[in-house]
Design a protein around this motif. Sequence first.
Motif, mmCIF file in Angstrom:
data_model
loop_
_atom_site.group_PDB
_atom_site.id
_atom_site.type_symbol
_atom_site.label_atom_id
_atom_site.label_comp_id
_atom_site.label_asym_id
_atom_site.label_seq_id
_atom_site.Cartn_x
_atom_site.Cartn_y
_atom_site.Cartn_z
ATOM 1 N N ASN A 35 0.875 -1.162 0.000
ATOM 2 C CA ASN A 35 0.000 0.000 0.000
ATOM 3 C C ASN A 35 0.916 1.217 0.000
ATOM 4 O O ASN A 35 1.510 1.557 1.023
ATOM 5 N N PHE A 36 1.051 1.856 -1.156
ATOM 6 C CA PHE A 36 1.974 2.975 -1.290
ATOM 7 C C PHE A 36 1.422 4.250 -0.664
ATOM 8 O O PHE A 36 2.176 5.184 -0.405
ATOM 9 N N ARG A 37 0.134 4.312 -0.397
ATOM 10 C CA ARG A 37 -0.481 5.473 0.274
ATOM 11 C C ARG A 37 -0.351 5.384 1.791
ATOM 12 O O ARG A 37 -0.335 6.383 2.473
ATOM 13 N N ASP A 38 -0.309 4.156 2.304
ATOM 14 C CA ASP A 38 -0.173 3.931 3.741
ATOM 15 C C ASP A 38 0.692 2.681 3.946
ATOM 16 O O ASP A 38 0.163 1.581 4.144
ATOM 17 N N PRO A 39 2.022 2.822 3.868
ATOM 18 C CA PRO A 39 2.922 1.669 3.921
ATOM 19 C C PRO A 39 2.747 0.774 5.147
ATOM 20 O O PRO A 39 3.083 -0.414 5.083
ATOM 21 N N GLU A 40 2.220 1.305 6.240
ATOM 22 C CA GLU A 40 2.002 0.476 7.429
ATOM 23 C C GLU A 40 0.949 -0.604 7.182
ATOM 24 O O GLU A 40 0.871 -1.584 7.926
ATOM 25 N N LYS A 41 0.136 -0.438 6.161
ATOM 26 C CA LYS A 41 -0.898 -1.425 5.830
ATOM 27 C C LYS A 41 -0.386 -2.516 4.888
ATOM 28 O O LYS A 41 -1.118 -3.429 4.539
ATOM 29 N N SER A 42 0.869 -2.412 4.465
ATOM 30 C CA SER A 42 1.455 -3.428 3.584
ATOM 31 C C SER A 42 1.689 -4.721 4.359
ATOM 32 O O SER A 42 1.880 -4.693 5.576
ATOM 33 N N TRP A 43 1.682 -5.863 3.656
ATOM 34 C CA TRP A 43 1.906 -7.143 4.297
ATOM 35 C C TRP A 43 2.402 -8.171 3.291
ATOM 36 O O TRP A 43 2.296 -7.985 2.085
ATOM 37 N N GLU A 44 2.911 -9.254 3.817
ATOM 38 C CA GLU A 44 3.260 -10.436 3.029
ATOM 39 C C GLU A 44 2.684 -11.630 3.760
ATOM 40 O O GLU A 44 2.821 -11.747 4.981
ATOM 41 N N SER A 45 2.025 -12.521 3.010
ATOM 42 C CA SER A 45 1.341 -13.629 3.657
ATOM 43 C C SER A 45 1.246 -14.825 2.709
ATOM 44 O O SER A 45 1.301 -14.661 1.495
ATOM 45 N N SER A 46 1.077 -16.004 3.291
ATOM 46 C CA SER A 46 0.855 -17.219 2.512
ATOM 47 C C SER A 46 -0.620 -17.579 2.565
ATOM 48 O O SER A 46 -1.279 -17.388 3.587
ATOM 49 N N PHE A 47 -1.115 -18.097 1.463
ATOM 50 C CA PHE A 47 -2.500 -18.539 1.370
ATOM 51 C C PHE A 47 -2.503 -19.931 0.775
ATOM 52 O O PHE A 47 -1.664 -20.273 -0.054
ATOM 53 N N SER A 48 -3.467 -20.729 1.190
ATOM 54 C CA SER A 48 -3.566 -22.098 0.711
ATOM 55 C C SER A 48 -5.043 -22.462 0.578
ATOM 56 O O SER A 48 -5.876 -22.025 1.371
ATOM 57 N N ALA A 49 -5.342 -23.259 -0.426
ATOM 58 C CA ALA A 49 -6.704 -23.769 -0.592
ATOM 59 C C ALA A 49 -6.596 -25.149 -1.234
ATOM 60 O O ALA A 49 -5.621 -25.444 -1.934
#
Length: 175
Positions: free
Chosen positions: A124-138
């Motif tokens: 999130n370039f407007r609010d960098p604190e909202k940026s994240w990295e995560s794994s997803f699985s289904a």
Amino acid sequence: MIRLVFNRHKIRGGGIILLFIFIQGCAVQLTFDGASIPENVHTASVQTFDNRAAYINPVLSQTLTEALKDRVINGSRLTLAEETGDVDFSGEIVAYETTPLAIQADAVSAETRLTVRINVRYENFRDPEKSWESSFSAYRDFPSEQNITAIEDELVSEIVEELTENIFNKAFADW
């Protein structure tokens, strides 16, 4: 800033009018699917998800990338940027695998599970604190006697829908 989330609740008559008058000055866009997107975020970009799985489904990368674009467009007011947007999604497919389940006495599995795992980076370039990295699985289970090539497209479609919904919710619904 006041943050309100309405998720499939019924609001009647004058309550709707009062609600819209009240939230008109808020700094967050509200949608009735639970998404809350700050007013200063206008564009999104989705980079192609590289397929780094040991077993590669040749269309999964494109299918996942396009499905995430569609989910962002259809679930929000954001437009897709040709380059990098106010928010950006990128990542890679790290696993595409089948696993035998429910092993019977004759050492044959009754069911098989198709699993897709991905890593996602949300910037999130407007609010960098909202940026994240995560794994997803289904995953989806299917009878082992069924030929996976006959049902693979349907299984992948269901898995991709679940993955994109989970990514969208993590990015915009603050679940």
